[in-house]
Design a protein around this motif. Structure first.
Motif, PDB file in Angstrom:
ATOM      1  N   LEU A 276       4.869   2.002 -11.216  1.00 34.17           N
ATOM      2  CA  LEU A 276       5.127   0.722 -10.562  1.00 34.17           C
ATOM      3  C   LEU A 276       5.735   0.944  -9.185  1.00 34.17           C
ATOM      4  CD1 LEU A 276       6.848  -1.052 -13.620  1.00 34.17           C
ATOM      5  CD2 LEU A 276       4.396  -0.790 -13.157  1.00 34.17           C
ATOM      6  N   LEU A 277       5.246   0.192  -8.190  1.00 33.44           N
ATOM      7  CA  LEU A 277       5.750   0.262  -6.825  1.00 33.44           C
ATOM      8  C   LEU A 277       6.385  -1.080  -6.468  1.00 33.44           C
ATOM      9  CD1 LEU A 277       5.878   1.977  -4.214  1.00 33.44           C
ATOM     10  CD2 LEU A 277       3.725   0.877  -3.524  1.00 33.44           C
ATOM     11  N   ARG A 346       4.051   5.930   1.589  1.00 30.38           N
ATOM     12  CA  ARG A 346       4.482   7.173   0.940  1.00 30.38           C
ATOM     13  C   ARG A 346       5.087   6.897  -0.434  1.00 30.38           C
ATOM     14  NH1 ARG A 346       6.435   8.026   6.505  1.00 30.38           N
ATOM     15  NH2 ARG A 346       4.844   9.287   7.554  1.00 30.38           N
ATOM     16  N   GLY A 347       5.654   5.700  -0.595  1.00 31.07           N
ATOM     17  CA  GLY A 347       6.137   5.337  -1.925  1.00 31.07           C
ATOM     18  C   GLY A 347       5.000   5.298  -2.926  1.00 31.07           C
ATOM     19  N   ALA A 348       3.848   4.763  -2.497  1.00 30.21           N
ATOM     20  CA  ALA A 348       2.678   4.768  -3.379  1.00 30.21           C
ATOM     21  C   ALA A 348       2.210   6.186  -3.653  1.00 30.21           C
ATOM     22  CB  ALA A 348       1.556   3.936  -2.759  1.00 30.21           C
ATOM     23  N   ALA A 349       2.311   7.061  -2.620  1.00 31.09           N
ATOM     24  CA  ALA A 349       1.880   8.448  -2.780  1.00 31.09           C
ATOM     25  C   ALA A 349       2.751   9.208  -3.778  1.00 31.09           C
ATOM     26  CB  ALA A 349       1.899   9.162  -1.431  1.00 31.09           C
ATOM     27  N   LEU A 350       3.987   8.763  -3.993  1.00 30.99           N
ATOM     28  CA  LEU A 350       4.859   9.392  -4.982  1.00 30.99           C
ATOM     29  C   LEU A 350       4.419   9.089  -6.408  1.00 30.99           C
ATOM     30  CD1 LEU A 350       8.402   8.794  -3.428  1.00 30.99           C
ATOM     31  CD2 LEU A 350       7.217  10.980  -3.672  1.00 30.99           C
ATOM     32  N   LEU A 351       3.500   8.142  -6.564  1.00 29.74           N
ATOM     33  CA  LEU A 351       3.041   7.737  -7.901  1.00 29.74           C
ATOM     34  C   LEU A 351       1.629   8.268  -8.130  1.00 29.74           C
ATOM     35  CD1 LEU A 351       4.376   4.064  -7.811  1.00 29.74           C
ATOM     36  CD2 LEU A 351       5.308   5.953  -9.161  1.00 29.74           C
ATOM     37  N   ARG A 352       1.426   9.586  -7.937  1.00 29.77           N
ATOM     38  CA  ARG A 352       0.109  10.163  -8.115  1.00 29.77           C
ATOM     39  C   ARG A 352      -0.388   9.947  -9.537  1.00 29.77           C
ATOM     40  NH1 ARG A 352       2.980  14.360  -5.433  1.00 29.77           N
ATOM     41  NH2 ARG A 352       2.305  14.656  -3.281  1.00 29.77           N
ATOM     42  N   PRO A 353      -1.686   9.665  -9.748  1.00 38.30           N
ATOM     43  CA  PRO A 353      -2.749   9.538  -8.749  1.00 38.30           C
ATOM     44  C   PRO A 353      -2.798   8.170  -8.072  1.00 38.30           C
ATOM     45  CG  PRO A 353      -3.667   9.282 -10.919  1.00 38.30           C
ATOM     46  CD  PRO A 353      -2.211   9.595 -11.122  1.00 38.30           C
ATOM     47  N   GLY A 354      -1.841   7.288  -8.398  1.00 37.91           N
ATOM     48  CA  GLY A 354      -1.773   5.980  -7.765  1.00 37.91           C
ATOM     49  C   GLY A 354      -1.012   5.001  -8.634  1.00 37.91           C
TER      50      GLY A 354
END
Length: 493
Positions: A276-277, A346-354
């Motif tokens: 979750l973002l 970059r916050g979304a990038a911390l939640l790989r793969p999305g």
């Protein structure tokens, strides 16, 4: 209005005394209905000792007549708080202490009309079963009145009170004395039934000289004679409404079973993960919302968030990974510093793969103008692309400000701009009280809604990371986790 019918209407002279007698049993929890039905039938046709949730029918032959007996679920009794003292002072309160506690009625219990359907074309006698071991209060009386009212008008002339457990009465006390001493509620019921009543001892049913069933049938015959051979017939409209309610109940039960089955499948194996973002304006309570979802104070609330921060916890059987992000400007994308916009990506990038869901935090105390709405959507689409709407949910913070006002009513009051924002998000929204982390029961409901969104998105279960989001990631983000810890073991991909 229920109809009453007579076999004599057919023109058959023998119709006034048909060879069949049909009895419908109604009563409250632990009243002894099922045991009474078995006593009349002379066999253990129904399973006694458990709550009856569906109407059951049994038949036997008594003195050359076929007797049909229908056992029904107990009627619901809503106890008034003021009746507690009345029950304690009742002469029969001691007898009640010997009985097991009364369980609440099952959610899928049927109404009395379904029992009437099982003895077509209608019951000759409606037996209201009352246990002498339980105080008959005003709540009991109202429940009996409501149960008969559900069948329609004209039911009382076909009703008789059937007392059970008379062996528990003190020695030398007859049922008439019990009626006189119990109170006005029971006296009202007996009088409403035309002073027709009978007493059963279901324990002594196997004794050879037992005459309680033949005596009951004699009273039934007297009632039929008084009613000129007529029986009670439920109005077709009432039957239709009952059938529609039953179908709706069955559909709801099937839906819940399917939902439970899907959840069981998802629970299998390691804990499933939701990524979750948190997004939104400055000062809307994103950090507090993150703490509420995770159940403890992981994010520093009350101060401006400068860098993305990722935290993780087990919540309701799921591994929840949340990234908190800096806030946007309220009125313009251009007024949001470039560094803040990059930090959101970059916050979304911390939640790989999305991320599975972009939680757009919106305080219930803030008003939404057209400019604010356009600014929010511009931030989302500029930073995450046109498909981001499929993964965005509005999460209302400061839910305690609503008091008893339903969130739906708040949305209506919020005006067209708020409704347009929700439409953009596929009408996915939820409300949280972020003041009590770990104590808000609606967190599990929120997670259910997120999983529903994931299922709706099918093969697009999450928002894929874009290459440009990964640039200079380590320069601005704070994670306190190793680079390898990147959620690649997610169950919902």
């Amino acid at each position: 209005m229920a109809a009453v019918s007579s076999a004599s209407d057919t023109g058959d002279l023998r119709g006034r005394h048909p060879p069949e007698r049909r009895l419908l049993l109604l009563g409250g929890p632990q009243s002894g209905k099922t045991s009474t039905a078995n006593t009349i039938l002379g066999d253990q046709i129904f399973e006694a000792g458990t709550e009856t949730t569906h109407s059951n029918v049994g038949q036997t032959e008594i003195y050359g007549r076929r007797v049909t007996v229908v056992d029904t679920p107990p009627w619901a009794i809503l106890t008034d708080p003021g009746e507690d003292n009345e029950v304690d002072n009742n002469d029969n309160a001691a007898a009640e202490s010997d009985s097991p506690p009364r369980p609440p009625p099952s959610l899928d219990s049927e109404g009395p009309c379904m029992g009437a359907i099982l003895c077509p074309p209608g019951p000759h006698t409606i037996l209201l079963v009352v246990s002498v071991t339980q105080p008959f209060t005003d709540s009991q009386r109202r429940a009996a009145e409501e149960q008969l009212g559900a069948l329609g008008g004209g039911t009382w002339r076909y009703s008789m009170v059937l007392f059970t457990g008379v062996d528990k009465l003190p020695q030398g006390v007859f049922i008439e004395e019990h009626i006189a001493n119990t109170g006005e509620a029971l006296q009202w019921l007996v009088e409403r039934c035309g002073s027709r009543y009978h007493a059963f001892d279901n324990i002594q049913k196997d004794i050879e000289e037992n005459t309680q069933v033949p005596e009951l049938m004699e009273k039934v015959e007297e009632m039929i004679t008084d009613n000129q051979g007529w029986y009670f017939e439920v109005n077709e409209l009432i039957l239709l409404e009952e059938e529609q309610a039953r179908r709706a109940l069955e559909e709801e039960r099937m839906r819940m079973e399917e939902h439970a089955r899907q959840r069981d499948q998802m629970i299998g194996g390691p804990p499933r993960e939701l990524r979750l973002l948190l997004l939104g304006w400055k000062g809307v309570g994103k950090s507090s919302v993150g703490n509420s979802i995770l159940g403890r104070r992981y994010f520093e609330s009350g101060q401006e968030t400068e860098l993305c921060l990722r935290r993780q916890a087990l919540v309701s059987g799921r591994r929840i990974t949340i990234v908190d992000t800096p806030g946007w400007d309220w009125f313009s994308v251009r007024r949001t510093p470039k560094r803040i916009r990059q930090e959101s990506q970059r916050g979304a990038a911390l939640l790989r793969p999305g991320p599975h869901t972009l939680l757009l935090v919106l305080p219930v105390v803030s008003s939404l103008t057209a400019r604010k709405r356009r600014t929010l959507l511009a931030h989302i689409e500029t930073l995450f692309g046109d498909s981001a709407c499929l993964h965005t949910m509005v999460l209302f913070s400061c839910g305690d400000w609503l008091g008893r006002t339903p969130i739906e009513e708040h949305i209506l009051r919020g005006g067209r701009e708020l409704q347009r924002l929700l439409e953009y998000c596929g009408n996915y929204y939820h409300v949280l009280d972020s003041k009590t982390p770990g104590k808000d029961r609606s967190v599990s409901v929120l997670l259910d809604k997120i999983e529903e969104m994931i299922r709706e998105n099918g093969d697009k279960a999450f928002l894929p990371i874009q290459t440009e989001w990964l640039s200079e990631e380590s320069s601005y983000s704070s994670d306190n986790t190793e680079p390898e810890d990147d959620c690649r073991g997610c169950q919902l991909q």
